[in-house]
Design an enzyme around this catalytic site. Sequence first.
Site, PDB file in Angstrom:
ATOM      1  N   GLU A  80       2.104  -0.481   0.662  1.00  0.00           N
ATOM      2  CA  GLU A  80       1.471  -1.458   1.042  1.00  0.00           C
ATOM      3  C   GLU A  80       2.168  -2.889   0.213  1.00  0.00           C
ATOM      4  OE1 GLU A  80      -1.464  -4.244   2.586  1.00  0.00           O
ATOM      5  OE2 GLU A  80      -0.012  -2.863   3.135  1.00  0.00           O
ATOM      6  N   ASP A 108      -1.204   3.070   2.487  1.00  0.00           N
ATOM      7  CA  ASP A 108      -0.844   1.978   1.468  1.00  0.00           C
ATOM      8  C   ASP A 108      -0.238   2.784   0.237  1.00  0.00           C
ATOM      9  OD1 ASP A 108      -2.417  -0.112   2.804  1.00  0.00           O
ATOM     10  OD2 ASP A 108      -4.259   1.066   2.199  1.00  0.00           O
TER      11      ASP A 108
END
Length: 252
Positions: A80, A108
């Site tokens: 992310e 992420d």
Amino acid sequence: MEDFVRQCFNPMIVELAEKAMKEYGEDLKIETNKFAAICTHLEVCFMYSDFHFINEQGESIIVEPEDPNALLKHRFEIIEGRDRTMAWTVVNSICNTTGAEKPKFLPDLYDYKENRFIEIGVTRREVHIYYLEKANKIKSEKTHIHIFSFTGEEMATKADYTLDEESRARIKTRLFTIRQEMASRGLWDSFVSPKEAKKQLKKDLKSQEQCAGSLTKAFRRTSPALRILEPMWMDLNRTATLRASFLKCPKK
């Protein structure tokens, strides 16, 4: 709201959020709620990975920044915050190296200890509802899901919370602090009530137009449009500067 975000979050996180919104053609001055949500999500991802390393025996250990052993391998790879091209490059590299199944959507984080991708969620709703939405979207048992709320609740795949209790408590405390700071500025109610936020935004914008001729008043107060937080968007470096952002937001 934009002022609040820039005061509350570390400049590096703010810059990453700005780049992310620009990449998708979104205007942070209009979609201030999304700007705040992206910054919050980014910070949780950084906090999730912070201080966690893997030693020579393959065990997960927690190391403070002053510790000379900080050159150990980081337990988590942060995906992310990168542009989409670079993010997929990192994911492909991880899959080729570890043999992990390539996810359909960008995750992420990647956990080198458990050998799995992680999807982090931050919600102001019921955690189980948001968890089900995430699971239904991802449709993969290979990606681990971990949801946090602003009320201190959390939910994770198979109740496996990955991190130790103290590390998770740091994240919950930070989210609660953000909520309190929003509330102290009169932002929280519109943050959790989409209809009220839109209604109030229209009202304040109309008020702005009527007061456009009054320059003195305009310069002496914050623009009403910046005080409104629209409904929340749901969804490299680990430095001492980033860790400073985990402190309580400064008061105006």
